[in-house]
Design an enzyme around this catalytic site. Structure first.
Site, PDB file in Angstrom:
ATOM      1  N   SER A 144      -9.998  18.317   2.102  1.00 46.09           N
ATOM      2  CA  SER A 144      -8.998  17.987   1.080  1.00 46.09           C
ATOM      3  C   SER A 144      -7.752  17.340   1.669  1.00 46.09           C
ATOM      4  CB  SER A 144      -8.584  19.255   0.320  1.00 46.09           C
ATOM      5  OG  SER A 144      -9.708  19.832  -0.290  1.00 46.09           O
ATOM      6  N   GLN A 285     -28.552  29.986 -35.782  1.00 41.03           N
ATOM      7  CA  GLN A 285     -27.151  29.540 -35.728  1.00 41.03           C
ATOM      8  C   GLN A 285     -26.581  29.663 -34.317  1.00 41.03           C
ATOM      9  OE1 GLN A 285     -24.796  31.520 -38.687  1.00 41.03           O
ATOM     10  NE2 GLN A 285     -25.587  30.237 -40.345  1.00 41.03           N
ATOM     11  N   GLU A 369     -15.321  13.878  -3.237  1.00 41.98           N
ATOM     12  CA  GLU A 369     -14.405  12.873  -3.835  1.00 41.98           C
ATOM     13  C   GLU A 369     -13.182  13.554  -4.441  1.00 41.98           C
ATOM     14  OE1 GLU A 369     -15.326   9.608  -3.886  1.00 41.98           O
ATOM     15  OE2 GLU A 369     -17.439   9.786  -3.322  1.00 41.98           O
ATOM     16  N   THR A 371     -11.705  17.759  -4.663  1.00 45.77           N
ATOM     17  CA  THR A 371     -12.161  18.942  -5.402  1.00 45.77           C
ATOM     18  C   THR A 371     -11.452  18.993  -6.757  1.00 45.77           C
ATOM     19  OG1 THR A 371     -10.403  20.358  -4.569  1.00 45.77           O
ATOM     20  CG2 THR A 371     -12.408  20.197  -3.213  1.00 45.77           C
TER      21      THR A 371
END
Ligand code: FAD
Length: 390
Positions: A144, A285, A369, A371
Site C-alpha cells: 500500500s 419471497q 490496485e 486495497t
C-alpha cells in the site's frame, strides 16, 4: 413482461452504448463463452493458465492495449475497453487481470513514458500477444505504501544495476519484459528488464486460494545490469506508476460488474430450476428479496462504471473518482458473489458453478490496485482536504 436475458439489463443501461462498444462487448462475450468458459474451472483447479496461447488469441481480437493509439493498438473508446474488461471478468478475474496488466500497466507505461525505440521494440509485439509484459511495483514489505520501496538502481559507468525483490507480480514468470520500478539517486524510475537478463529470475507463487487462473510471481533482481536506454525516459517519480494503476483500476470498475453479473445470472437460473418444499426456489419471497437487492446493486455499479467512462472520454476523470468506482464496484461484486453462493446452497461451493470461484477471485481484486481501505482514504482526502494515510 418478458424475462430479462441478464440481470444487468434491469435498468436498460445498454441503450446508450454506441455501435463500436456493442460490437467489442459482443465479440468478447462470445469469445469468452465459447473458447474460455469451458476450461475455466479446470484452469482454476489446476492453478494454471495457458497465458501465451490466450494472449495470442486476445491479441488477434484487438483486446491488448486496446485503449492505446498507434503501434498496432486498437485505439478503442474508454467504454469499449471497459466493456471488454467486463466480459472477460464475467469469465474469470484472471482473464481480466491478464489484459489489465498487459494493456493498462505494462503497455501503458511504455506508451506513455517510453522512448520511441522502446515503443517500437515492445508495443506492436505486445498488442498481438507475441510478447507478454508484467509490472513490478509491489515488494514484500511495501504494498500500500510503494514510496517505501527498497529496490534500487545505481549507475555503473553507462549502465544501470538493479537490485531488489518484487512480490505478487501478475504474469511475472511468463513475461518477456518486466516494467520494474526502482529507487535511484534521482527518485523513483521505471526500467524495462527483458527476461534472460543475467540476475533476473521470476519464480511463480503457488498455493493461492484466489486468482488461481492467473500467474502470480516474485521478481528477483540480483544486480541486474542494464544498458542506459533501459530506463523509461519520461517517468520521473511515483506519480508515473500510480498513473498506470489508475488506468488498470478503471478496467476493474467494469470488470467487477462482469464477475457480479455472472454470479447473479447463475443464481437466478438456479433459483428458477431448483425445487424446494414443492415450489421453485425463485417463487419464495425470501429469494426474490435477495435477487432484487443484488439486481439493484448490479445496476448501480454498471451506471457508475458507464459514468466514469464518460468522464474519462471527456478527459475529466479524477483519481478519487476512480477510487470511488473501484471501491464500490468490487465491494458490491463480492457481496453479490457471496449472496449468490447462498442461493445455490451446497452446489454453490462447487467448481461446477462459477460463484465461489468469482467470490474467491474478488478477494484479490479487493486488495490489488489499491486495497479498499486505501481507496477509502483517497476518497476521505478528497472530501476533507486532509490526507490520513500515515
Ligand atoms: P499491505 O499494504 O500490507 O496492507 C495490509 C492491510 O493494511 C490492508 O487491509 C490495507 O488496506 C491496510 N492498510 C494499508 N495502509 C493503510 C492505511 N494507511 N490505513 C489503514 N489501513 C491501511 N502488485 C504489482 O506491483 N504488480 C502486479 O501485477 C500485482 N498483481 C497482484 C496479483 C495478486 C493476485 C495480488 C493478490 C496482488 C498483486 N499485486 C501486484 C500486489 C497488490 O497491489 C498489493 O497486494 C496491494 O497493494 C496491497 O499491498 P500488501 O499486500 O502489501 O498489503
Amino acid at each position: 413482461m418478458p424475462l430479462l436475458e441478464s440481470a444487468v439489463d434491469l435498468l436498460d443501461l445498454h441503450r446508450g452504448l454506441d455501435d463500436e462498444a456493442v460490437a467489442i462487448r459482443d465479440t468478447t462475450r462470445r469469445f469468452v463463452d465459447r473458447e474460455l468458459r469451458p476450461h475455466l474451472a479446470d484452469w482454476y483447479e489446476a492453478g494454471a493458465l495457458p497465458v501465451r496461447e490466450i494472449a495470442r488469441t486476445l491479441g488477434g481480437l484487438g483486446l491488448l492495449g486496446m485503449h492505446l493509439e498507434g503501434y498496432g493498438c486498437a485505439g478503442a473508446t474508454a467504454t469499449a475497453y471497459g466493456l471488454a474488461c467486463l466480459e472477460l471478468e464475467a469469465g474469470d478475474s484472471g482473464l481480466r487481470s491478464l489484459v489489465s496488466v498487459q494493456g493498462s500497466l505494462a503497455m501503458y507505461a511504455i506508451h506513455r513514458y517510453g522512448g520511441e525505440e522502446q515503443k517500437q521494440r515492445w508495443l506492436p509485439a505486445m498488442a498481438t500477444g507475441e510478447a507478454i509484459g508484467c509490472f513490478g511495483l509491489t515488494e514484500p514489505d511495501f504494498g500500500s505504501n510503494p514510496a517505501g520501496m527498497r529496490t534500487h538502481a545505481r549507475r555503473d559507468g553507462g549502465d544501470w544495476v538493479l537490485a531488489g525483490t518484487k512480490m505478487w507480480i501478475t504474469n511475472g514468470s511468463v513475461a518477456d519484459v518486466a516494467v520494474v520500478w526502482a529507487r535511484t539517486d534521482d527518485g523513483i524510475r521505471g526500467f524495462l528488464v527483458p527476461v534472460g537478463t543475467p540476475g533476473f529470475t521470476a519464480p511463480e507463487i503457488t498455493r493461492k486460494l484466489s486468482l488461481r487462473a492467473s500467474v502470480t510471481s516474485e521478481l528477483i533482481l540480483d544486480d541486474v545490469r542494464l544498458p542506459a536506454d533501459a530506463m523509461l525516459p519520461d517517468a520521473a517519480g511515483l506519480s508515473a506508476p500510480l498513473s498506470c494503476l489508475n488506468e488498470a483500476r478503471f478496467g476493474i470498475v467494469f470488470g467487477a460488474v462482469g464477475a457480479a453479473r455472472d454470479c447473479l445470472d447463475t443464481a437466478i437460473a438456479y433459483a428458477r430450476e431448483r425445487e424446494i418444499f414443492d415450489r421453485k426456489l425463485a417463487a419464495f419471497q425470501a429469494t426474490q428479496l435477495k435477487l432484487a437487492d443484488m439486481g439493484v446493486e448490479l445496476g448501480k455499479a454498471m451506471l457508475l462504471a458507464l459514468h466514469l467512462a464518460t468522464l474519462k472520454t471527456q478527459g475529466l476523470l479524477q483519481p478519487h473518482q476512480i477510487s470511488a468506482g473501484k471501491l464500490n464496484n468490487v465491494r458490491e461484486a463480492i457481496r453479490i458473489a457471496r449472496e449468490s453462493r447462498t442461493v445455490l446452497g451446497a452446489n454453490g461451493i462447487s467448481l461446477e458453478y462459477p460463484v465461489l470461484r468469482h467470490a474467491n477471485n474478488l478477494e484479490s481484486v479487493l486488495t490489488y490496485e489499491g486495497t479498499s481501505e486505501v481507496h477509502q482514504l483517497v476518497i476521505g482526502q478528497a472530501l476533507t482536504g486532509t490526507a490520513a494515510f500515515r
